[in-house]
Design a protein around this motif. Structure first.
Motif, short mmCIF file in Angstrom:
data_model
loop_
_atom_site.label_atom_id
_atom_site.label_comp_id
_atom_site.label_asym_id
_atom_site.label_seq_id
_atom_site.Cartn_x
_atom_site.Cartn_y
_atom_site.Cartn_z
N ASP A 73 0.84 -1.22 -0.07
CA ASP A 73 0.05 0.14 -0.04
C ASP A 73 0.84 1.22 0.02
N LEU A 98 -1.04 -9.92 3.58
CA LEU A 98 -0.62 -9.55 4.79
C LEU A 98 -1.08 -10.42 5.95
N ASP A 150 -1.43 -11.36 9.72
CA ASP A 150 -1.27 -10.82 11.06
C ASP A 150 -0.66 -9.37 11.14
N GLY A 151 -0.90 -8.82 9.80
CA GLY A 151 -0.65 -7.30 9.59
C GLY A 151 0.80 -7.12 9.49
N ASN A 152 1.81 -8.04 9.43
CA ASN A 152 3.26 -7.56 9.31
C ASN A 152 3.99 -8.71 8.77
N GLU A 206 9.99 -12.12 14.47
CA GLU A 206 8.80 -13.19 14.34
C GLU A 206 9.77 -14.55 13.71
#
Length: 327
Positions: free
Chosen positions: A81, A151, A153-155, A177
């Motif tokens: 984005d 994406l 879990d957003g990351n 992670e």
């Protein structure tokens, strides 16, 4: 020396990559984040593929070229984005940051960030990788085109494409992670594939590598990276040479696989009788002997051609990662 990758864990992982699912830690590869308002236009003008046609959630492979259309690196671009993330070869990370920065002019709104140290990259390889991705919670990506991503879990970026000719997925995630996700993937049944086994597979499948198949001696049409080239996108670095080669069928050599019956040296001349027709660029061992990649003059022939390399007899075979005609 040839890559040897058929012992120990790799003897399990290599078949898993072609018939099951393997996972390779590709965190040594470079990750460059390109941001600001002109990021897509800028990258569109620096490489062979049509980045301006991509929307967030899409991606593609593209080749970075010199002004004379010689190959620098095969990169994968993921359009997010607010940024474009480039996955680049380990040996080209620092060079490409400097090279791209050289083309940012005063009025360009483009920012480059090397995010390699703060991120990690895994590749899931093999036909059963769909099952792992589904269990990770990213089943919506299954069946989408190469380079498409979502994406988790957003990351965590999960993208279609293993980096090889085998089906699979590539994950880019925060380094914090890394251990957790790696263990999760192994628990879901993926077999760990070493860097050495990756090199073995990339040679068998014909993925070109910097300092071997991607050098100042070769252009992307000779390599066979047609799928990375847009012929109607307009100007980019090296575009005039590529267009001329395509229009006038001027490709004089092609990258092929070569089955060999004896060990040889990388860089050895490929011959037919006394005639020099090419050069060996990569080599690995197989259960049946040896397998190399090499450039061979187009006038000499292609699949089925019998050649000599050093003290070895060889036969030219196709490799799935590259093609020698426009798809």
């Amino acid at each position: 020396m040839p890559t040897s990758a058929l012992d120990g864990q790799d003897a399990i992982a290599i078949p898993a990559a072609t018939a099951g699912v393997a996972v390779c830690d590709r965190s040594a590869w470079g990750r460059i984040r390109v941001t600001d308002a002109d990021r897509i236009r800028f990258l569109h003008n620096q490489s062979t593929n049509d980045l301006q046609s991509l929307k967030p959630g899409q991606g593609c492979d593209s080749v970075m070229l010199t002004s004379t259309a010689r190959t620098i690196d095969l990169v994968t671009a993921y359009v997010l984005d607010d940024a474009v993330l480039l996955l680049v070869s380990p040996s080209r990370r620092e060079y490409l940051i400097q090279w791209l920065d050289r083309y940012i002019f005063f009025a360009d709104q483009v920012q480059l960030s090397d995010v390699t140290d703060e991120t990690a990259t895994f590749s899931l390889i093999g036909p059963e990788s769909d099952a792992v991705v589904k269990k990770l919670g990213a089943g919506a990506i299954i069946g989408q085109p190469h380079g498409n991503h979502l994406l988790l879990d957003g990351n965590i970026i999960i993208a279609v494409g293993s980096g090889l000719a085998e089906p699979g997925y590539t994950l880019v995630l925060p380094v914090s992670e890394k251990e957790k996700v790696w263990q999760q993937i192994l628990e879901l049944g993926a077999v760990e594939l070493s860097d050495r086994a990756w090199e073995h597979l990339r040679i068998l499948q014909g993925r070109p590598a910097p300092d071997a198949e991607l050098t100042d001696d070769y252009n992307p049409l000779e390599v066979g990276l047609w799928q990375t080239i847009s012929f109607n996108k307009g100007c980019y670095i090296g575009q005039e040479t590529i267009a001329r080669l395509n229009t006038y069928k001027g490709v004089r050599q092609y990258l092929w696989g070569i089955r060999l019956n004896n060990p040889v040296e990388i860089g050895d001349t490929i011959k037919i009788g006394d005639e020099k027709v090419g050069k060996l660029t990569s080599l690995t061992t197989t259960p049946d002997g040896y397998f190399g990649l090499g450039y061979i003059k187009s006038k000499a022939g292609g699949v089925g051609l019998k050649v000599q390399v050093g003290n070895a007899e060889g036969e030219v075979v196709p490799v799935p990662f590259v093609s020698h005609e426009y798809p």
